[in-house]
Design an enzyme around this catalytic site. Structure first.
Site, PDB file in Angstrom:
ATOM      1  N   TYR A 144       0.829  -1.213   0.000  1.00  0.00           N
ATOM      2  CA  TYR A 144       0.000   0.000   0.000  1.00  0.00           C
ATOM      3  C   TYR A 144       0.858   1.256   0.000  1.00  0.00           C
ATOM      4  O   TYR A 144       0.636   2.183  -0.793  1.00  0.00           O
ATOM      5  CB  TYR A 144      -0.932  -0.023   1.211  1.00  0.00           C
ATOM      6  CG  TYR A 144      -1.623   1.301   1.493  1.00  0.00           C
ATOM      7  CD1 TYR A 144      -2.529   1.833   0.579  1.00  0.00           C
ATOM      8  CD2 TYR A 144      -1.364   2.005   2.668  1.00  0.00           C
ATOM      9  CE1 TYR A 144      -3.162   3.048   0.828  1.00  0.00           C
ATOM     10  CE2 TYR A 144      -1.994   3.209   2.927  1.00  0.00           C
ATOM     11  CZ  TYR A 144      -2.885   3.729   1.996  1.00  0.00           C
ATOM     12  OH  TYR A 144      -3.501   4.925   2.249  1.00  0.00           O
ATOM     13  N   LYS A 148       1.070   4.081  -3.093  1.00  0.00           N
ATOM     14  CA  LYS A 148       0.716   5.490  -2.907  1.00  0.00           C
ATOM     15  C   LYS A 148       1.909   6.399  -3.211  1.00  0.00           C
ATOM     16  O   LYS A 148       1.743   7.487  -3.785  1.00  0.00           O
ATOM     17  CB  LYS A 148       0.207   5.729  -1.480  1.00  0.00           C
ATOM     18  CG  LYS A 148      -1.113   5.052  -1.171  1.00  0.00           C
ATOM     19  CD  LYS A 148      -2.237   5.512  -2.091  1.00  0.00           C
ATOM     20  CE  LYS A 148      -2.698   6.925  -1.778  1.00  0.00           C
ATOM     21  NZ  LYS A 148      -3.864   7.327  -2.599  1.00  0.00           N
TER      22      LYS A 148
END
Length: 317
Positions: A144, A148
């Protein structure tokens, strides 16, 4: 007045951005696949289109028809555990979905994109006595966080080469009304719903079972929405930390919530959870300088719990 497209505008944070934008007189269109958002999160005054970021054709059609001045990009795969279970899907949403958005924005002459990102995941483990901050060490240790951060870099490329002005908001741990109790990011929601069920509040240990738990920087969603509107108006730095600078351990969070709610509950310590960052605190000066004042944790927790209590009463009535 601006024309604002909000991706993920039916979700927890996105719906607060949408409601504030409408209140300030902007024309708002929400783009959401309803994977975690709910139509009831926004008023009937907000126009909603159901579609997915990964559908480039549908996204391009929406942007071409609406012709937004600015885009608030809140949609994301935001679960750390899910990013480990399915890193390909995580990248499809957070990287390829963002690229679909950037390409369409470039083609249709959108002038600014504000992208929600994560300070907590990108800065990783923040040593005691320090804060994560723009320009400081970046320690992405999850799929994650990597996805990002990659999306941030793609936005910078489009800003540099295509004249699309980009702003990145790196959130700390956001809490407030409408947050889901599912997932590790919703600890305030989890505690609130546990209280309403009469269940104990469980604290995952930081070092061992029974300690005060991991330390997080809790920022109220109303302040996050205000920061988003400032960024959409071009009034914040290109990469901006959205945190308070105050670290709160999990037991203190539980005790503060109990005090403000007037409820009584047992607090139970459990073993540390594998993969948890022990301490995550962001620089709070940028947000204080931008807003003038941020919501105190005790006040934000009281508002949040009252919302959950009223929501339960509505369901039961």
């Amino acid at each position: 007045m601006a024309r604002i497209l909000i991706t993920g505008g039916l979700g927890f944070i996105g719906s607060h951005v949408a409601e504030l934008a409408v209140a300030e007189g902007h024309q708002v269109l929400v783009f959401d696949n309803l994977s975690s958002g709910h139509r009831s999160n926004v008023s009937a005054a907000v126009r909603v289109l159901e579609a997915d970021l990964r559908d480039a054709e549908a996204l391009d059609s929406v942007i071409g028809a609406f012709q937004p001045d600015v885009i608030s990009h809140q949609a994301a795969q935001a679960s750390v555990p899910k990013s480990f279970l399915n890193p390909l899907e995580d990248a499809e949403v957070n990287v390829l979905g963002t690229l679909n958005l950037l390409e369409s924005a470039r083609r249709h002459g959108v002038r600014r994109i504000v992208m929600a990102s994560t300070g907590g995941a990108i800065y990783g483990e923040v040593p005691d006595g320090t804060v994560g901050h723009v320009g400081g060490p970046e320690r992405p240790s999850t799929p994650y966080a990597v996805s990002k951060l990659a999306a941030e870099h793609y936005l910078a490329v489009y800003s540099h080469h295509h004249g699309l002005v980009g702003s990145v908001l790196r959130y700390s741990n956001v809490y407030g009304e409408r947050q889901s109790a599912s997932g590790e990011a919703g600890v305030v929601a989890i505690f609130s719903q546990s209280l309403l069920r009469g269940a104990p509040l469980r604290i995952n240990g930081r070092f061992c079972s029974g300690d005060r738990g991991c330390i997080r920087d809790y920022v109220y969603v109303g302040d996050v929405a205000r920061a988003n509107l400032l960024a959409l108006a071009g009034r914040l730095a290109p990469v901006f930390d959205v945190g308070t600078g105050v670290g709160t351990d999990a037991r203190t969070l539980a005790e503060t919530l109990l005090s403000g709610s007037g409820m009584v509950s047992q607090i139970i310590g459990t073993e540390p959870r594998q993969g948890d960052v022990q301490r995550s605190v962001l620089d709070g000066a940028p947000l204080r300088d931008a807003l003038g004042q941020v919501t105190p944790l005790s006040e934000g927790l009281a508002r949040t719990f009252n919302w959950y209590r009223q929501s339960q009463e509505t369901v039961l009535s």
